[in-house]
Design an enzyme around this catalytic site. Sequence first.
Site, PDB file in Angstrom:
ATOM      1  N   LYS A  19       0.852  -1.198   0.000  1.00  0.00           N
ATOM      2  CA  LYS A  19       0.000   0.000   0.000  1.00  0.00           C
ATOM      3  C   LYS A  19       0.886   1.246   0.000  1.00  0.00           C
ATOM      4  O   LYS A  19       1.918   1.274   0.698  1.00  0.00           O
ATOM      5  CB  LYS A  19      -0.890  -0.031   1.245  1.00  0.00           C
ATOM      6  CG  LYS A  19      -1.936   1.078   1.315  1.00  0.00           C
ATOM      7  CD  LYS A  19      -2.804   0.888   2.570  1.00  0.00           C
ATOM      8  CE  LYS A  19      -3.922   1.900   2.659  1.00  0.00           C
ATOM      9  NZ  LYS A  19      -4.764   1.692   3.868  1.00  0.00           N
ATOM     10  N   SER A  40      -9.645   1.382   2.836  1.00  0.00           N
ATOM     11  CA  SER A  40      -8.847   2.182   1.946  1.00  0.00           C
ATOM     12  C   SER A  40      -7.739   1.416   1.220  1.00  0.00           C
ATOM     13  O   SER A  40      -7.187   1.929   0.249  1.00  0.00           O
ATOM     14  CB  SER A  40      -8.212   3.328   2.737  1.00  0.00           C
ATOM     15  OG  SER A  40      -7.318   2.831   3.706  1.00  0.00           O
ATOM     16  N   SER A  52      -9.645  -0.933   7.033  1.00  0.00           N
ATOM     17  CA  SER A  52      -9.107  -0.767   5.675  1.00  0.00           C
ATOM     18  C   SER A  52      -8.387  -1.957   5.079  1.00  0.00           C
ATOM     19  O   SER A  52      -8.104  -1.964   3.889  1.00  0.00           O
ATOM     20  CB  SER A  52      -8.183   0.447   5.633  1.00  0.00           C
ATOM     21  OG  SER A  52      -8.975   1.603   5.520  1.00  0.00           O
TER      22      SER A  52
HETATM   23  N1  GLN Z   1     -13.186   3.999   6.544  1.00  0.00           N
HETATM   24  C1  GLN Z   1     -12.375   4.304   7.661  1.00  0.00           C
HETATM   25  C2  GLN Z   1     -11.881   5.728   7.564  1.00  0.00           C
HETATM   26  O1  GLN Z   1     -12.129   6.340   6.598  1.00  0.00           O
HETATM   27  C3  GLN Z   1     -11.265   3.315   7.778  1.00  0.00           C
HETATM   28  C4  GLN Z   1     -10.011   3.696   7.112  1.00  0.00           C
HETATM   29  C5  GLN Z   1      -8.835   2.837   7.458  1.00  0.00           C
HETATM   30  O2  GLN Z   1      -8.957   1.792   8.097  1.00  0.00           O
HETATM   31  N2  GLN Z   1      -7.666   3.325   7.087  1.00  0.00           N
HETATM   32  O3  GLN Z   1     -11.282   6.257   8.433  1.00  0.00           O
END
Ligand code: GLN
Length: 481
Positions: A77, A152, A176
């Site tokens: 990532k 994400s 994410s």
């Molecule tokens: N959807 C969550 C956020 O926007 C999780 C994101 C993540 O785990 N990086 O913060």
Amino acid sequence: MNLKISALEFVQQVQDGNISAEDFVAKTMEQIHSVDEKLHAFLSVNENAINQARLIDKKIKSGDKVGACFGMPISIKDNMCIKNEKTTCASKMLENFISPYDATVITKLKQQDAIFIGKTNMDEFAMGLSTEFSAFGPSRNPWNPEYVPGGSSGGSAVSVSAFECVASLGSDTGGSVRNPASFCSVVGYKPTYGLISRYGLISYANSIEQIGPITRTVKDVAFMLNIIAGIDPNDNTTIDNKNEDYLSGIDSGIEGKKIGIITDMMTDGVDPSVLSATKDAISKLEGLGAICEEISIEMVKYSVAAYYTITATEAGSNLARYDNLRYGYDFSVEGYEFNSYISKAREKFGPEVTRRMIIGGFVPSAGHAGKYFLKALKVKSKLTKELDEAFKKFDLLVAPTVPILPFKIGEKINDPVSLFLVDINTVTANLTGKPAISIPYSISNGLPIGIQLFADSNQDKLLLQAAYALEQTVKLPEVPL
Ligand code: GLN
């Protein structure tokens, strides 16, 4: 050359001399070039990967010691630092940022002769759950490119699902890793907080986030953990896992284990196909000898609100460094005084990051903290207490990973609250520091559904044993690439 093999199969086949790392990496590159224009899993691809694989093959041939990955292509990532490579966080703010050092996970994988095939797309600074907030355009779901792949770490999940690598690393602040794993029908693991070093992971909400593997099988998660988990002097939140071997005994089964079904994650709002898949999974767990019983975790209903309050606060502080003085991009200070210069610099942030920064400035501010930030911290500690209690009675907990099926690209982008609510089943593991895993379980109307299992802190090995047992009961169609 079959690209559809697991990490463990890859290692075995290279060791047995059935395939060479070079051929496999070359074939993987071909796959990336053929599918990634459509799927957009990658923000950058390592054009030197084939040469690197060739060197590993040479080491193998000459009988030198070779690391456990044997030239396995892994995607990363784009919020983890690889020395001398770009790390953009899918943001215009870091579009040209070159990492000056390796993240600890990268150092460990390099020592084991992994090959980093490319950096994967994500929501900007890991804020989002659909990959639509990438400043460089969304990734697409290999099961149906009109749909989001989750996020994400969407690019990471897509790259594993579409055979553009063997395994990937994502980061999980509120789901994410698990959310895109569920949406793309691959395995996603969020370890106990502190099990994997965050050194070199660009912070979003560091008090709750963890790096986690995204793989094709549960055993591959264990394989990756064996390499990347453990204490790190560069991250003082890491825990000493005593070099635990997560693969050994993974097939011990779950006979007699007590599993709690989290009713608050299986409410009326959950898609019927997700609900019926979860019920099916529960009966499979019972068939494997587990004892399943319902449990209510009351604080779950406040978890999303608490999560967004805490994470926005930490993001507001963590992202303050992108002021164009320490990190940022190049533009002249001519015509600006100090504050307007920084405001101008921050125009490079996209809409979601901007929203979080504004919330993150407001909720902990004097006069408002009692109503928002401190309340959110209370929810966090009550939720943790509730889970601690639950784990006195149960070995594991089960729930759907995501309450809905993947949705169409563009469908929710203008409705941030409806997006936030999609995190209802994943944020609990982050707020409490407990480990959780999503495994592929079912396909409904051509779209994947994942099942989530949780364990108590430091029970990562037990969690993998349970996930492995359940995984053995599942047979799914191949991704229609
Ligand atoms: N959807 C969550 C956020 O926007 C999780 C994101 C993540 O785990 N990086 O913060």
